[in-house]
Design an enzyme around this catalytic site. Structure first.
Site, short mmCIF file in Angstrom:
data_model
loop_
_atom_site.label_atom_id
_atom_site.label_comp_id
_atom_site.label_asym_id
_atom_site.label_seq_id
_atom_site.Cartn_x
_atom_site.Cartn_y
_atom_site.Cartn_z
CB SER A 9 -0.89 0.01 1.23
OG SER A 9 -1.42 1.32 1.39
CG HIS A 34 -3.69 -1.82 -1.68
ND1 HIS A 34 -4.71 -2.67 -2.01
CD2 HIS A 34 -4.17 -1.03 -0.72
CE1 HIS A 34 -5.78 -2.41 -1.26
NE2 HIS A 34 -5.48 -1.40 -0.46
CG ASP A 36 -5.20 2.11 0.69
OD1 ASP A 36 -6.12 1.29 0.57
OD2 ASP A 36 -4.09 1.82 1.19
CG MET A 38 -8.70 6.62 1.97
SD MET A 38 -7.93 6.65 3.59
CE MET A 38 -7.12 5.04 3.60
CG HIS A 67 -9.19 -0.37 -0.90
ND1 HIS A 67 -8.67 -0.54 0.37
CD2 HIS A 67 -10.53 -0.47 -0.75
CE1 HIS A 67 -9.64 -0.73 1.23
NE2 HIS A 67 -10.79 -0.68 0.59
CG MET A 69 -11.62 2.68 1.30
SD MET A 69 -10.13 2.68 2.33
CE MET A 69 -8.89 2.84 1.05
CG MET A 138 -11.72 -3.59 4.59
SD MET A 138 -10.21 -3.08 3.72
CE MET A 138 -9.37 -2.11 4.98
CG ASP A 176 -6.19 -3.23 2.98
OD1 ASP A 176 -5.15 -2.89 3.58
OD2 ASP A 176 -6.86 -2.45 2.28
C1 DX5 Z 1 -6.69 1.15 5.34
C2 DX5 Z 1 -6.13 0.86 3.97
C3 DX5 Z 1 -4.97 -0.07 3.98
C4 DX5 Z 1 -3.76 0.43 4.74
C5 DX5 Z 1 -2.85 -0.72 5.04
O1 DX5 Z 1 -7.84 1.89 5.20
O2 DX5 Z 1 -7.13 0.28 3.16
O3 DX5 Z 1 -4.62 -0.45 2.65
O4 DX5 Z 1 -3.05 1.38 4.01
O5 DX5 Z 1 -1.80 -0.21 5.79
P1 DX5 Z 1 -1.16 -1.03 7.01
O6 DX5 Z 1 -0.47 -2.20 6.40
O7 DX5 Z 1 -0.26 -0.03 7.60
O8 DX5 Z 1 -2.29 -1.44 7.93
ZN ZN Z 2 -6.56 -0.64 1.20
#
Ligand code: DX5
Ligand code: ZN
Length: 219
Positions: A9, A34, A36, A38, A67, A69, A138, A176
């Site tokens: 990520s 990956h 993320d 948001m 991913h 969100m 998750m 994840d």
């Molecule tokens: C959380 C994300 C993850 C996160 C994982 O909302 O979806 O992908 O970045 O990071 P670590 O490995 O630090 O939990």
């Molecule tokens: Zn993620």
């Protein structure tokens, strides 16, 4: 031996150096990247969107595991496909009609991912499993990197893997959140075949990405 894919990520990367960070991940043996996304609304944090993904696309040929969100997600799916996502993962709570969003991603010739929050039951995706390429389990509440792994999701991974075996399906099971050197084997044994990791890959062993990726593949 089971083949495990690692999807680092970039949430834990240096955001001022994202292109170079992705190159380092490629050299370190990452299978996927990956990303993320948001929106500060579906989750209480804000990250990056299509223009940044598009700019990063030229740094590697490794598939982008995006991913999402964000809510409502449906109307933005096309933008992520065009920006260079290879896998597009949505949360069922973020769309009015999960099946429509799944079909939309498929029509754009991208792999379909659906993500289940710690409180979301497998039932939500049960009717669609034959159309889904990846289920993202998750193991933290989404929003932030560096959170603690929730061991209660292991049972969900086992349950999903059992359904996959019984129905002879092929989807990937990706986990994840909070994956580290002490828990990754537990989720792999439960049936996961893709591991997402931000903190462990970027921070352990003084940031030795190659070492951290290869350690997570040792099962
Ligand atoms: C959380 C994300 C993850 C996160 C994982 O909302 O979806 O992908 O970045 O990071 P670590 O490995 O630090 O939990
Ligand atoms: Zn993620």
């Amino acid at each position: 031996m089971k083949k495990i894919k690692i999807s680092p990520s970039i949430l834990s990367a240096d955001f001022s150096q994202l292109g170079n960070e992705i190159k380092k991940l490629e050299e370190g043996g990452a299978d996927l990247i990956h990303v993320d996304v948001m929106d500060g609304h579906f989750v209480p944090n804000l990250t990056i969107g299509p223009p940044v993904i598009k700019a990063l696309r030229k740094y590697t040929k490794i598939p982008f595991d995006v991913h999402l969100m964000i809510a409502p997600v449906h109307k933005y799916i096309k933008d992520y496909a065009e920006a260079g996502a290879d896998i597009i993962t949505v949360h069922p709570e973020a769309t009015e009609n999960l099946l429509e969003s799944i079909n939309h991603i498929k029509k754009l010739n991208k792999k379909v991912g659906v993500s289940l929050n710690p409180d979301t039951k497998i039932d939500v995706v049960l009717d669609y499993l034959d159309r889904i390429d990846l289920i993202l389990i998750m193991s933290v509440y989404p929003g932030f990197g560096g959170q603690k792994f929730m061991p209660e999701v292991v049972k969900k991974i086992e349950g999903l893997n059992q359904i996959k075996i019984n129905k002879k399906l092929n989807f990937d099971i990706e986990v994840d959140g909070g994956i580290n050197f002490s828990n990754y084997k537990i989720v792999v044994d439960a049936g996961a075949n893709i591991l997402v990791s931000g903190t462990t890959i970027f921070k352990e062993n003084n940031g030795d990405i190659k070492k951290n990726i290869s350690t997570l593949k040792l099962v």
